[in-house]
Design a protein around this motif. Structure first.
Motif, short mmCIF file in Angstrom:
data_model
loop_
_atom_site.label_atom_id
_atom_site.label_comp_id
_atom_site.label_asym_id
_atom_site.label_seq_id
_atom_site.Cartn_x
_atom_site.Cartn_y
_atom_site.Cartn_z
N ASP A 1 29.46 -47.35 -25.61
CA ASP A 1 29.20 -45.94 -25.15
C ASP A 1 30.23 -45.02 -25.70
O ASP A 1 31.50 -45.31 -25.66
CB ASP A 1 29.05 -45.74 -23.52
CG ASP A 1 27.81 -46.51 -22.89
OD1 ASP A 1 27.40 -47.55 -23.44
OD2 ASP A 1 27.50 -45.96 -21.94
N TRP B 1 31.62 -41.66 -24.44
CA TRP B 1 31.52 -40.88 -23.47
C TRP B 1 32.83 -39.98 -23.50
O TRP B 1 33.79 -40.40 -23.92
CB TRP B 1 31.18 -41.44 -22.26
CG TRP B 1 32.50 -42.31 -21.66
CD1 TRP B 1 32.79 -43.56 -21.82
CD2 TRP B 1 33.61 -41.87 -20.72
NE1 TRP B 1 33.88 -44.06 -20.93
CE2 TRP B 1 34.52 -42.68 -20.44
CE3 TRP B 1 33.84 -40.51 -20.32
CZ2 TRP B 1 35.50 -42.89 -19.63
CZ3 TRP B 1 34.90 -40.45 -19.43
CH2 TRP B 1 36.00 -41.45 -19.37
N THR C 1 20.47 -40.72 -18.78
CA THR C 1 21.59 -40.84 -17.92
C THR C 1 22.22 -42.06 -18.42
O THR C 1 21.78 -42.98 -19.13
CB THR C 1 21.44 -40.78 -16.53
OG1 THR C 1 20.55 -41.89 -16.25
CG2 THR C 1 20.91 -39.79 -15.98
N TRP C 2 23.54 -42.29 -18.05
CA TRP C 2 24.31 -43.47 -18.42
C TRP C 2 25.25 -43.93 -17.17
O TRP C 2 25.67 -43.02 -16.38
CB TRP C 2 25.08 -43.42 -19.48
CG TRP C 2 25.98 -42.21 -19.82
CD1 TRP C 2 25.64 -40.83 -20.08
CD2 TRP C 2 27.61 -42.22 -19.36
NE1 TRP C 2 26.81 -40.06 -19.75
CE2 TRP C 2 28.03 -40.66 -19.37
CE3 TRP C 2 28.20 -43.20 -19.08
CZ2 TRP C 2 29.31 -40.50 -19.36
CZ3 TRP C 2 29.68 -42.83 -18.83
CH2 TRP C 2 30.07 -41.67 -18.92
N VAL D 1 23.84 -36.72 -21.09
CA VAL D 1 23.78 -36.95 -22.66
C VAL D 1 23.41 -35.93 -23.30
O VAL D 1 22.23 -35.20 -23.22
CB VAL D 1 22.93 -38.39 -23.09
CG1 VAL D 1 23.14 -38.65 -24.47
CG2 VAL D 1 23.10 -39.59 -22.25
N GLN E 1 27.88 -38.91 -24.73
CA GLN E 1 27.78 -39.11 -23.23
C GLN E 1 28.68 -38.35 -22.46
O GLN E 1 30.04 -38.53 -22.26
CB GLN E 1 27.75 -40.62 -22.85
CG GLN E 1 26.50 -41.41 -23.69
CD GLN E 1 26.93 -42.79 -23.60
OE1 GLN E 1 26.53 -43.32 -24.53
NE2 GLN E 1 27.26 -43.23 -22.47
N VAL F 1 22.85 -45.91 -21.88
CA VAL F 1 21.94 -44.97 -21.96
C VAL F 1 20.56 -45.36 -21.48
O VAL F 1 20.12 -46.23 -22.09
CB VAL F 1 21.94 -43.97 -23.14
CG1 VAL F 1 21.07 -42.66 -22.76
CG2 VAL F 1 23.60 -43.30 -23.35
#
Ligand code: M90
Length: 330
Positions: free
Chosen positions: A40, A42, A74-75, A89, A107, A136
């Motif tokens: 990810d 982020w 979303t994550w 995201v 993210q 995600v």
């Protein structure tokens, strides 16, 4: 295309390394931890509650003319040390060391755990594991490396992490000036999304090399080296006053003890980790007790070749088909 960027230790014991990354138009610079143990990307953002932000740089999508909300996505991620974050995201232009990806999933954190809030030198993570690990939903997103692949001169990225010094990450090329001799490659299985491979064995100090295949993940986002208890006890048996402390959650020893080196094998090649890398840190600034850079993996369920091991080599993460990982002396 290629890129090259610094890997800067965030404190005096190399607990993690950060790399400058630019996001959006005009570019907003964030210091991200490039992490081959997750997938990810982020960032701390304008959506992160101000109570959870303490000195970090943030990404503000509203200030970027190229940002686009990835609607309904979303994550949420939880790391091996229990830390975690979650959010929404955006797609935006993102560059590392001159290598640009036009539409990278960024993210944006809407919540981060306290250990992230406390780490003011870390503005987020860039996962460089396999994209299958991306969290995600409803549709998972690609890593920066997977997005950059089509434009790379070579489908590789390399890690040259250094002990108490700034190293580098290169994308799309293997810099001949950063290593000596040959690169020893070994097969990687993408299970379950980590750079998983085997060591061909190990040696403690000047002891005999023990030929035994040890499977694990090469993980730039993990500080220490985590191996099976049998290996770790064999190592600390050579350290005066060492003990496995429940209180400190691992092997500690008198800081005055002399430590042996630790050698690991990649196929026929041998890489020796200096004792100084394994004398990781004092358990508190005034203590004479030190915490080891080699610890047992029994609580993790997986062996992790973290920074303590990786900084002893020049490492090539090759996204070829099949993927492979290479280690060279430097
Ligand atoms: C052995 S997985 C533990 C590992 N986290 C560490 O290595 C942290 C790193 C850290 C800590 C504090 C500040 C900065 C960095 O550091 C320590 O935990 N320590 C160092 C200091 C030492 N005194 C105690 C031990 C870990 O989750 N990595 C993930 C990335 C990591 C998450 C935390 C922020 C920095 C990046 C990732 O690659 C591996 O995810 C998993 C591995 C295995 N299954 C699930 C997830």
């Amino acid at each position: 295309d290629t890129g090259s960027a610094a890997a800067i230790p965030i404190n005096e014991v190399d607990i993690a390394y950060v790399t400058p990354v630019t996001v959006g138009t005009p570019p907003q610079t964030l210091m991200l931890d490039l992490d081959t143990g997750s997938s990810d990307l982020w960032v701390f953002s304008s959506l992160t509650p101000s109570s959870q932000v303490r000195g970090q740089d943030i990404y503000t999508p509203a200030n970027s003319s190229t940002s686009k909300l990835l609607n309904g996505h979303t994550w949420s991620i939880r790391y091996g040390d229990g830390s975690g974050s979650r959010g929404t995201v955006y797609l935006d232009t993102l560059a590392v060391g001159g290598l640009e990806v036009k539409s990278q999933a960024v993210q944006t954190a809407q919540e981060v755990s306290s250990s992230f809030t406390q780490e003011q030198s870390l503005d987020g993570l860039m996962g460089l594991g396999f994209s299958t690990l991306n969290t995600v939903r409803p549709s998972s997103q690609l890593t920066f490396f997977d997005n950059a692949r089509p434009s790379l001169d070579e489908e590789v990225f390399t890690a040259d992490l250094k002990y108490h010094a700034t190293g580098s990450y290169d994308f799309g090329f293997v810099d001949r000036a950063k290593y000596t001799g040959n690169i020893s490659y070994t097969a990687v299985t993408e299970s379950p999304g980590y750079w998983t491979h085997s060591l061909s064995g190990y040696a403690v100090g000047s002891g005999a090399f023990q030929t035994t295949r040890l499977s694990g993940i090469s993980d730039t986002g993990t500080t220490l080296l985590y191996l099976p208890t049998a290996v770790v006890t064999a190592y600390y048996r050579q350290v005066q006053g060492a003990q496995n402390s429940q209180y400190y959650g691992g092997y500690v020893f008198p800081c005055s003890s002399s430590l042996p080196t630790f050698t690991f094998g990649i196929e026929e090649a041998r890489f020796t980790i200096p004792a100084s890398y394994i004398n990781y840190t004092r358990i508190s600034p005034t203590s004479t007790t030190c915490y080891g850079g080699l610890q047992s993996s029994s609580g993790l369920g997986i062996n992790i070749f973290g920074d303590v091991a990786l900084k002893a080599a020049f490492v090539v993460f090759s996204g070829t088909n099949p993927p492979r990982i290479g280690f060279a002396h430097k």
